[in-house]
Structures are given as C-alpha cells and as structure tokens.
Design an enzyme around this catalytic site. Structure first.
Site, short mmCIF file in Angstrom:
data_model
loop_
_atom_site.label_atom_id
_atom_site.label_comp_id
_atom_site.label_asym_id
_atom_site.label_seq_id
_atom_site.Cartn_x
_atom_site.Cartn_y
_atom_site.Cartn_z
N ASP A 299 -8.32 9.71 -6.15
CA ASP A 299 -7.97 10.61 -5.05
C ASP A 299 -6.58 10.34 -4.51
O ASP A 299 -5.88 11.27 -4.07
CB ASP A 299 -8.98 10.43 -3.91
CG ASP A 299 -10.41 10.60 -4.38
OD1 ASP A 299 -11.02 11.61 -4.03
OD2 ASP A 299 -10.91 9.75 -5.14
N LEU B 106 0.85 -1.19 0.00
CA LEU B 106 0.00 0.00 0.00
C LEU B 106 0.89 1.24 0.00
O LEU B 106 1.30 1.71 1.06
CB LEU B 106 -0.91 -0.06 1.24
CG LEU B 106 -2.19 0.76 1.19
CD1 LEU B 106 -3.16 0.28 2.24
CD2 LEU B 106 -1.96 2.23 1.28
N GLU C 75 1.38 4.46 -2.83
CA GLU C 75 1.16 5.00 -4.18
C GLU C 75 2.42 5.54 -4.83
O GLU C 75 2.60 5.43 -6.04
CB GLU C 75 0.08 6.09 -4.16
CG GLU C 75 -1.34 5.58 -4.14
CD GLU C 75 -1.74 5.00 -2.80
OE1 GLU C 75 -1.02 5.27 -1.81
OE2 GLU C 75 -2.74 4.28 -2.72
N HIS D 268 -13.19 10.50 -1.93
CA HIS D 268 -13.41 9.40 -2.88
C HIS D 268 -14.20 9.91 -4.08
O HIS D 268 -14.96 9.16 -4.69
CB HIS D 268 -14.17 8.24 -2.22
CG HIS D 268 -13.35 7.43 -1.27
ND1 HIS D 268 -13.10 7.81 0.01
CD2 HIS D 268 -12.72 6.23 -1.42
CE1 HIS D 268 -12.37 6.89 0.63
NE2 HIS D 268 -12.11 5.92 -0.22
C1 LIG Z 1 -3.11 6.37 0.45
C2 LIG Z 1 -4.27 5.44 0.30
N1 LIG Z 1 -4.21 4.43 -0.58
C3 LIG Z 1 -5.24 3.59 -0.75
C4 LIG Z 1 -6.38 3.72 -0.01
C5 LIG Z 1 -7.56 2.76 -0.20
N2 LIG Z 1 -7.73 1.93 0.98
C6 LIG Z 1 -8.54 2.30 1.99
S1 LIG Z 1 -8.40 1.30 3.32
C7 LIG Z 1 -7.29 0.30 2.52
C8 LIG Z 1 -6.69 -0.85 3.24
C9 LIG Z 1 -6.13 -0.40 4.53
O1 LIG Z 1 -5.49 -1.43 5.18
P1 LIG Z 1 -4.79 -1.20 6.56
O2 LIG Z 1 -3.92 -0.01 6.52
O3 LIG Z 1 -4.17 -2.48 6.97
O4 LIG Z 1 -5.99 -0.83 7.54
P2 LIG Z 1 -7.25 -1.74 7.91
O5 LIG Z 1 -8.35 -1.29 7.01
O6 LIG Z 1 -6.87 -3.14 7.72
O7 LIG Z 1 -7.52 -1.40 9.32
C10 LIG Z 1 -7.03 0.77 1.24
C11 LIG Z 1 -6.12 0.15 0.28
C12 LIG Z 1 -6.42 4.79 0.90
N3 LIG Z 1 -7.49 5.03 1.64
N4 LIG Z 1 -5.37 5.62 1.03
#
Ligand SMILES: Cc1ncc(C[n+]2csc(CCOP(=O)(O)OP(=O)(O)O)c2C)c(N)n1
Ligand SMILES: Cc1ncc(C[n+]2csc(CCOP(=O)(O)OP(=O)(O)O)c2C)c(N)n1
Ligand SMILES: [Mg+2]
Ligand SMILES: [Mg+2]
Lengths: 325, 347, 325, 347
Positions: free
Chosen positions: C85, C58, C60, C127
C-alpha cells in the site's frame, strides 16, 4: 454563442462557476498573476482576488492534499497541475485520500484537478503523459476527458458542481488548435455520458480526448475515399464509463477499433475491449482492435514521437484492416 | 546491536528563531476543574486501550490495534486546547484526543470492532473515521498523508475567516515523509492556523530515533520553515497544555503554524501483535518512572484536587463506560455484506 | 528438497542471492534487527551485516529513489515496502525514474522492490491493496506475482539477477498458509513465463497470485462434483506477459474466465481479455468473463471484506455459468 | 501586486549549528590556472546558452530550452570541486557543471537538438542524459526527483568505501518538494557523501521566493537534519568554490551531507518561451550589477590573470567550439523512427 478555443472554453467554464459559487477557488503553481503555464487562469486573480486564485508553493502532494482538506471543510477547490505528468508526485493524496474518503467516511470531497496532458508537442518523456489509466483503476475518482470546446466548458462546470473528486484531463495539443461553438449560457455536459461525434454503420471507433480529432479526420477520409461509414464514439467521461453507449455502438456495427493516445497495455482501451468481449460478444463480427501509443516513454525527437503516437494514418490503416475482416 | 538512546526528557526548549520565548512558561496553571477533566480523559484513555488490547487478545478485534500508552498527556493535553470550532486530525496514538474533542466511548469501540453502526459503517477500523459534527478527522494508514489534508482545512478556515485552528500529529518516524515537509512549506508561507505535534516516542515500529534523525531536536525542523518550534516533555500534561495553548492561540490570531515536538516513550509494542523485544528493558524502566497518568495522579493527589475517594469514583465511572461500550459494540452486528458495494461516490 | 512456506521460500531465495553476489543489498523499514514486519529478512542482519541489510528512515520515496541510485551505481538493491500500500508514497520514483531510465539513458537499473500485498487478512482499506495494475501500465517495470513457494524462490532469484527494475508482489495471505516443495539448489523461474498449474479442456481460468489457490480449489471441486475439466493458468509474471500461454490455453478450451484479487475495472484482467478478444477471437465459444474484487476500497469488516473479494465459491459459480453458455 | 524582494546578496552565512564557521573563509584562493579555467567554463556556459536560445528562436530546438544566465558562478564553481570519481547530478540551470565535469560541447548540443547520435539517442532533450563515463547523471523534469537518486549513489559510494562524493542541485521552488526532505533525512542519518546546493534564484517560474518560503534562509533547513547549512553569494565564483570545496571535503571524509544555498538571480525567463514580465525591471537591473561572468572577468583582468588578448583568444576558441558543435548537431540526423519502439528493458 461564441466561437472559442478549447482552452478559452475551459477558462470560461471556470469563470462562470466562480461567479456562481463563492466556495469555488483555484490553487496551483503560477496560476495567479502569471495566469498559469498555459494561461487558463489569466485575469482570474485580478477579478476574483488572492483568496480565490492561490499561487501555492511548488509541492504537488500539498496542493492535492490541501484540496482534499478544503473540500472536506465544504469548499470547492479546483487544483491545477502545471503538467499532468507531475501528478505522480501527489499520487498518494489522490488514490488514498481523495478517492476513498466518501466510501469510508460518507463525506463528499468536491474537488477538481485539472491536468494538462498529452503528447505531440515535443515535450519529451516528462511533459507528454496521458496519466488517466492509473486513476481509472482507482475506485472513487471521476474522470473526464473533453475533446471539444463545447464539452470542455460543459464538463468543467459539471466537474466543479460534482460532489466527488473529478480529474479533468485537458489535452495540451487541443488548447489553441481546436475551436468551436460554445453557448454563452449556463449549461453542463453530464459526467458519464459518451457522445457519438459521428454516426456510422460499418465500424465503431471508441476514443476520447486528443485522438478524437484524428479519428474524425480518418473517418471522413475513409468516407471520401472508401465509402466507409465509421461511427466515432467520444467517451468524454472515463469514470463513470458509458457502457451503454459503447455496447450500443458495437451492437450496431459489429466491428470495433479502440483508439487512445495513452500507452496501449493496461490502458483504458483494455477495459473497453474487455467490456465488449463480455457484454457484446455475440454482436462481434471481428476481433476487437486497439490502437494506442507504443509501450514506451514518450520519446523527444519529433520523428520518434510521431512514430510512437497514434495518428490519422494509423487509424485509417487499422480501420481498413478491420473492414477487410 | 547497541541502540543509541537520547536524553529522554528535555523540558521546554525552543528552536531558533526563539520567538516569544519569554512570557510563555507556566502562563496558565489549569484550574482545579480543568485538572480533573485532564485526569479523567487520561485515565479513560489508558483504560480504554486496556479494553482494546483485551478484545484483541480474545480475537474480537480482527485487524490491528494500536495504543498510545505513554502518550496520554500529549494527546489529551494538546486536544484540550481546542475549541468546538477547531479541527482535530489525530494519529494512531491519540485516542485520548478523540475523547477530549467529544467522541463517545461507544463510537470508538464500535470503530475498533468494525460494526455496521460504527461511524464508518464498518468500512474502516480504529481511529480511521471522521465525525464532522465534532470536527474530528481520523487518519489513513499512510503516515503524514493527513498533514496536507489538515493544511487544506486550515486554508479553508483562513479563507472563510473562521478563526478555527487545525491540530494534527505525526510520529518521529512519520515526520520523515515528504508530506510533512510540503505541508509545512505551504502552511508557513500562507500563515495557516495549523499546529503540528511530533510525537517523538523514541521508536518508529522497531526503529529507534537514532536511525530517523540526527538533529538535536525534531523541533529544529521548524527553523527551516521560519515558524516557531518547541520541544516539550510529553509526559507532563501541564507543559503540553501550556505550550499547545500558546501555539493554538497564535494560530488563531493569524500568526501561522507552529511545530511542537513532544518527547515521550512508546511503552507498548508498535501494535497489539508486537512484543517489542527490540526495546531495551532499561529504557522502558527509566520511562516507567515518568508515566504520564501516574504523574498527573500524583500531582492532583498531592494538591488535594484528587482524593482517593474521587479517584475510585472516576475509576468506577470509566469502568462502567467501558463495559457498556464493549457490550454494546459486541452486540452490534457487522454491516450487511452487500452494502460493501455501495457508496464509492457521493450522489 | 525442502518443504517451505511461501515466505520462507522468499527468504531463502534472497539469502542465496546475497551469498552469491556481494553487490546485492537490502533496504527498507524495520528489516534489520527486527527482520521485517513479516519477518522475511529475519537473521539477515546478523549474517550479512549492517552494510547489506539497511534499516532506513521512514520515507518510501527516498527508499525507492535511493534504490534507483544504487542500481545506477552498479549495485543491486532489494527494497522492501512494509506493505505494498505504501508504494503510493514513492510512486513517482518508480514510474518516472526506475521505469524510464533504461529507455532514456541506456543504463540498466537492476533493482527489486518487494511488495507484501493483498487482502483477506482484515487489513482494511490501507493494508490490503493489490497495486500491480498501476505499474503494469507503466512501460519499463517488470512485474512478478508468485503463487507458490517454488515460484516464490525461483522468481525472487530471477528478479535479483534481472538487469531491470522488478516489482515482486508477494501475497500476505500466502506467507504462512501455503507450503510446498522447494529445491535446495540454485534454480530460477524465468520471468515472463506463465505456468499451467492444472491442465484442463473445458474452460481456461487465467489468474495469478492469491487467487491461484482459490481457483485450483474451485477447479478440483468442479471436477469432483460436475466432472468439469478446468485448466488453470497461473501468469506468474505480468510484465512481460506470457501472451502465448494465454492464447494457447484459450485456443484449446474456447472459454475463459479471468480471475484476480485486485479491483476489476482497469485491472490486469482487462488487458488479458483485450488480448484474447483481439488474438484468439476466432477460438472463442463464449464471452470472456472476469471475476475480481469489487470496484471499491477494501472494507474492514470481515463480512464486507468477504463480499468484496473473489473466492472459491464465486469462481465456481462463474465457471458453471460459463459452462452453460 | 507588490513583490517582496529579499536582500539579494548575503555573503556567507551559516545556519545553526555553526559548525566550522571559522577557518573556512578564503581558505584557498584558486591558482591562476584554476581561475582561468573557471573563467573559461563560465564564459563557455554563457555563450553556449546564447547559441541555444538562437537555435530555439530559429525553430531548430523543438522542445523546451532552459538557460542559467546568472547562475554560471554557482554551477561552474560548485562542479569545479569535484574529482573524476565524484558524481554530478545537475539540474536545468547547471549547464556549466556539465562542461566542468568533462562533457563536450558537441554532446550537449546534440542533446538539445534531439539527434540520433546524442547521448540519449534523441529520446530525451536538454541536460536529461547520463554519461556514466564522466559520472554525470542528468535530471528528469520532476523537480527534486533526482535527490533521492543522488542519495542512492552516495549510499553506494559509502557501502563500497569508494570515497566518491555526489553533488546535486535544486531550485528555491523545488526545495519544497517532498523528495528534498526525504533525501536529506536519509542522507543525514546515514552520513552519506552528498552535497546539495539550493539555487535560490529569486523565482520559481513566475513565483517569487516570498511565496515559496518565509525562513530567513533556505539553508536554515539544514538545521532540521543536523547537518551544516551555508548561504553564499552565488554570483561570486570564489565563494562558491570555497564553500563547496569544504562541503565536498567533509563529505569525502565521511562526515556526511551539507546543504548550501547559493543566492543568485534568474536573469532570463523560466525557459526560452517565457518573457518573464512578472519580474520587476528594477530587480533585474540591480542584479545586473552582479553578473557572475562580468564579475570574474573584472577580477581576473584587474589581477592581470586575464589580459584583453587572452580574453579575445578565449572568446574565439569558444565561438569556434560552438560553431562546430551547432553545425555538427544540425547536420546529424534524427534517430530512425522505428528505434523508438526499442530499449524499454535492458537485456
Ligand atoms: C508511509 C508509510 N510507511 C510505512 C508505514 C508502516 N508503519 C506504520 S506505523 C510505522 C512506524 C511509525 O512510527 P512513528 O511515525 O514514529 O509513529 P509511532 O507509531 O511511533 O507513534 C510504520 C513504519 C505506514 N503506515 N505509512
Ligand atoms: C514536481 C514538479 N512540479 C512542477 C514542475 C513544473 N516546473 C518546472 S520548473 C518550475 C519552477 C522551478 O523553480 P525552481 O525550483 O526555483 O528552479 P529554477 O527554475 O528557478 O531554477 C516548475 C513549477 C516540475 N517540473 N516538477
Ligand atoms: Mg514513534
Ligand atoms: Mg528558482
């Protein structure tokens, strides 16, 4: 009244605000003992101490995000980007945190980001940007672009007092090359007010920042050689944009050239042209012309850079063309 | 595709440097009254989220809806360490932390329903609000983007010699975002009062942790910043509370930030729309035995701190609160549409 | 010929290009087993394997930077931003690395970034963005904004074959709501060519992406109820921008409304207006009008979001006003 | 203000986990011929930079001019481990690495002088060029921004089963930028053939390392990514070469990335315009005793690999090369101005 360089005026304004308001503090890379890459904060550490002049880690997103946080907590951070180019590394903090917080949370974010910007110093692609247009398109960020020492001091003071995030673009080429009268006393230049830097009746030039000076020189030359009366409107603030001043000038002259140093396409000039084309349409006697840098990165070689940038000659030619219309 | 599953519970372990490893464990057993408050908040969180999911399925929540099922001990136990003057920057699985820090059920309900009388006047949803009176600052969607902001608040606290501590969170996935790194770099050098909790809940959306990091523990990242790192069992509210207390205390004493990895499981899908078919059933079953709310319930019942009668009382109280809040929120209107044009700038 | 949704058309185009060229690979968050947040890559992992459909960490900036790197090394990465976004977190990689490399190094950077964008789905401030204008202002990035399944497939294929970084903006609201005929065979839609989606003689509307559909509906309504003949020009590509198509349409009708879903100020509409005001000035019979989202973040409440966004009604009203001029 | 100074030379140390600590040291003593090549490149780098500074002071270099004085052993010794098929992503203090990887003195000179026949046709200066034929990809100014790009090249190498390794660098300051973290997160999970060298040269512009990190070593950051981390004496080309070789070899074997902290001193100002008054004189004096070029010279002379006669020969050869390159570059014209408008897009 003192006769100061542009950068001295910026320093002066910051100094006064720091004396005035103990919640103002500075943060950035190399701004402390070293006084900043351009020496805008020289002597500040010694006078205001380490808690108010903070050398940070090398991390723009942290600097900008921490500024948002400190502002949320009621302080007034003034962050320096060493070069405005590097703001791209903290872009997210500005457009998503700083810009949207008041709208979403109804909490002010009184922070200032100083952005030494602009080309013409042989900085090449990564030390020459004018990155204002990206932020201009983001609702929630005020933007100022002083061109004179007087405006530089008045606008940094206004920026520091503003309850919103303000991006303060300072043109590196002006730092030591532009000097002017700067009152010693406490004045501000209102954010959102353009300034007619030269009155005229034939054609309006709308410009800001670095190209203001080239435009004034072009206007003077055209008066002397062609008896043209060119009005020069210096926007000074991009957000809020002084639409009234823009439209008034165009309504008076009927012809308009928009000049900026930033790349042409999608630049500030596009919005200014669009506003004129919608709201002063009936007053127009000629197509709206724009002059700006080429739509390329800033090339390094001096000859190429000169070709890439707007300059006095190009402004003169564009104005002559417009006059013929 | 096989999914590599890490050992799920790790107890407390300390990343190098093992500063203050001794004397920390079980330093403070919560008092009976504290235990009951922990229980209440965890149960409230669990039930609140059920209500949210119901409202989502009924089409009454029109945007996203996130729950922290499995994370209650972490969010409640951590925020429980904060004083009134401390700052809370919760993430999307930390509804419990909001309640602990004093947020009302009504306000959080209004937020989820986007009403005009919500804390954001309907401009943003879920936990994306701020309530300066409680020193709660919600998140934006961009993961890790609040860590620099929290760092800035910690800086302000230090500059003003306020002794306020800032607590914030990030996921296993989100901890890979650059802002995580830049913030810890800044906070460690400046010794800022920041406590950052990584909620390692095995998944980031559909992505298992095996694809997010290969270090033994996420708290190992603390080593690189010269700050203490802890890995704790995030389903055990005792452990969460005690380790977080220690981290908060040292931050308050001016000893700088700490990184805590709390190991839990995201028992629901990523958000209400997500069935999470990608999570192996077996994994969920294993973790089910470690449900944080059941854990504390069993503990308190066994210790006779909670009785079946008292339990029923809590459940009724919570149900009433939720009914009231849902009804209140549903009856509250959306904001006047034209207001959307206003408020970009402070005046 | 198949009847596909907009998102199916995107998937189809990617699938075909991956079959065609083994150097094409996909990377992004949750795009593998899960098939992506919007399921654009469902089934890809199973068919193409883990080396060509890569679930990343994760991060970008790493995703976008690694795409630049893979492209430099001769591969053709197609990166997915989970929502457009989040591209702000990797902004620097796009504007400073991807965009400037060919100019500086004379090496092609054949990468595609897919950006699910747009509002109207109650996504709230983070979003719902339409972030095209930032990149529009950066020389060196091609930008496409398909509005129909036909264009969606043709443009993703063209984007993947292009030797430059191409930002592919796909509107989330269109994913499953817009269906259309999509040829089974291998065709591309040329990047840089606008498309007259409806011919007309009274007024031109210049638009792209999500608002194309609302504009077409408005045009149809105005034909039925007011006997107005509205031409609808769908830009399809923003960079390169099809200036000829824009100017031809305006020269024909003499009146123009520019519509987009992105915020008004400094948006694409500003540049389009500026071009018209400079190069079709003499053909204009009325002020150039723009209609776009308000200059605020996207509010979450459905009523506020509706007020914030352009829609069919607002387009109808703007066109009626322009007609009266 | 007092500046905290860290122990300057640390020898080789290994960050946790201490994988393969044994058997690494002094695995390979370079052959005589290799030693002489190392010497040549280090001396060439030193002299090239002197020429650059001279041209800068004469106003012939119009933009910035950066030197890596003090860093020659690191840049030369590390790049020396690379094969033809490996990729080099040097930073601003790594001129030596360019030469080692095959770049000509003329080309680098043309770059610094912004001439039309330079590798970037004058569009960018200094080491900001790419030469795909040599697999050299220069940097952009934004610190750490090339690490994700290098990671992408490493990914391509892995996907194509090429066995090419990618080597890149970052400063002590630049290692705080988010891209450092995101890249190592990605490269570690994917086991990419990436070798990242942190050039810890005590300063980032005017900022001493005490203000950039408080961890014991910057290589401690490796722990958080589950990859090996090494801290080496960056003034000792032997040590640099050996540790980098090991890192390159394991990357080539598919065992993933490594992080190497090379401890040196930036003996000049940040760039040619900077007098570096902020650096304590004493610190410079101490480090002067550890000059990497002098070090190898003494070593080779003592080993009789280098003789005074041979040394003179090298010096002459280098002086000739530099004279030739400077003259050639100065006589080369700037690019035709109008060309600046072209080439934004590939066709
Ligand atoms: C910078 C960014 N990239 C992608 C996303 C899309 N997104 C939202 S939650 C998520 C997964 C998050 O996983 P984690 O950090 O482990 O938190 P969890 O939801 O498992 O508590 C993603 C990819 C985002 N919100 N922000
Ligand atoms: C993202 C970014 N921020 C700021 C700068 C300005 N800058 C250029 S070099 C430098 C110091 C770099 O220090 P370090 O990373 O330690 O490398 P060194 O020059 O010491 O080798 C700074 C602040 C930059 N180039 N990029
Ligand atoms: Mg997670
Ligand atoms: Mg350094």
């Amino acid at each position: 009244m003192a006769f100061l360089t542009y950068i001295e005026a910026i320093s002066k304004g910051m100094w006064e605000e720091m004396e005035r308001d103990s919640s103002v503090f500075l943060l950035g890379e190399d701004i402390g003992e070293f006084g900043g890459a351009f020496k805008a904060t020289q002597g500040f550490l010694q006078h205001f101490g380490e808690d108010r002049v903070i050398d940070t880690v090398l991390a723009e997103s942290a600097i900008l995000g921490a500024s948002v946080g400190a502002a949320l907590a009621g302080m007034k951070p003034v962050a320096e980007m060493q070069f405005s180019d590097f703001v791209t590394c903290g872009f997210n903090q500005l457009v998503n945190n700083a810009a949207t917080t008041h709208y979403r949370w109804n909490i002010p974010v009184p922070m200032v980001v100083r952005l030494p910007s602009g080309a013409g110093i042989h900085g090449g692609p990564f030390h020459s940007r004018n990155p204002e247009a990206w932020f201009f398109h983001q609702p929630g960020l005020k933007i100022v672009v002083p061109s004179t020492p007087y405006d530089a001091k008045g606008l940094i003071k206004a920026a520091i007092r503003d309850p919103n995030p303000v991006l303060y673009f300072e043109h590196k080429r002006l730092y030591r090359h532009v000097k002017g009268e700067v009152p010693d006393d406490d004045y501000v230049v209102e954010i959102g007010k353009a300034d007619v830097k030269r009155e005229g009746t034939d054609i309006s030039v709308i410009t800001y920042g670095g190209t203001t000076h080239q435009t004034l020189e072009a206007a003077e030359l055209l008066r002397q050689e062609n008896d043209m009366s060119v009005e020069v409107l210096d926007l000074r603030s991009l957000v809020p944009l002084d639409k009234d001043a823009i439209l008034s000038s165009v309504r008076k002259t009927g012809k308009v050239l928009i000049v900026h140093e930033d790349n042409l396409t999608g630049g500030i000039g596009a919005e200014v042209a669009a506003l004129i084309a919608e709201f002063a349409f009936q007053n127009l006697d000629a197509p709206i012309k724009r002059l700006a840098a080429l739509d390329t990165p800033t090339p390094y070689s001096p000859t190429s850079e000169e070709f890439f940038l707007p300059n006095k000659e190009k402004i003169v030619n564009a104005l002559k063309e417009l006059a013929r219309y | 595709m096989a999914v590599a599953v890490r050992k799920k519970s790790v107890g407390i372990s300390f990343s190098q440097p093992r500063k203050k490893a001794n004397g920390l464990l079980l330093r403070i057993a919560p008092s009976k009254e504290k235990y009951l408050r922990l229980y209440y908040y965890m149960r409230l969180t669990r039930e609140f989220e059920k209500t949210i999911l119901k409202l989502y399925r009924q089409g009454k929540i029109v945007g996203g809806a996130y729950t922290g099922n499995g994370n209650e001990a972490t969010s409640v136990g951590s925020a429980f360490c904060l004083k009134k003057e401390d700052y809370l920057f919760p993430m999307h699985r930390d509804l419990g932390a909001h309640f602990v820090k004093g947020q009302s059920v009504r306000n959080l309900m209004l937020q989820h329903l986007g009403r005009g009388n919500s804390l954001t006047c309907g401009r943003d949803g879920t936990g994306h609000y701020a309530d300066p009176s409680l020193r709660i600052y919600g998140n934006i969607s961009h993961l890790a983007a609040m860590i620099p902001v929290a760092t800035g608040v910690a800086l302000a606290s230090k500059l003003r010699k306020e002794k306020s501590v800032v607590m914030t969170y990030i996921g296993d996935g989100g901890s890979n975002v650059g802002d995580f790194h830049e913030s810890l770099a800044m906070a460690s050098v400046m010794k800022l009062p920041l406590v950052l909790i990584i909620e390692n809940n095995q998944y980031a959306y559909s992505t298992p942790i095996a694809k997010q990091f290969i270090a033994e523990r996420l708290s190992d990242r603390a080593v690189g910043y010269g700050i203490p790192g802890f890995t704790i069992d995030g389903t055990n509210v005792d452990e969460v509370y005690q380790v977080c207390s220690e981290a908060v205390d040292r931050a308050r004493r001016g000893e700088g930030p700490a990184l805590i990895e709390s190991v839990t499981m995201r028992m629901h899908g990523h958000s209400a729309h997500d069935g999470a078919e990608y999570v192996p059933k077996k994994l969920l079953e294993e973790w089910k035995e470690n449900d944080p709310v059941a854990n504390i319930e069993t503990l308190l019942l066994s210790k006779k701190i909670l009785t079946p009668g008292l339990k029923l009382e809590y459940e009724r109280k919570i149900a009433d609160e939720l009914d009231d809040a849902a009804q209140f929120a549903l009856e509250s209107p959306y904001p006047p549409a034209e207001e959307a044009a206003e408020g970009v700038f402070a005046v």
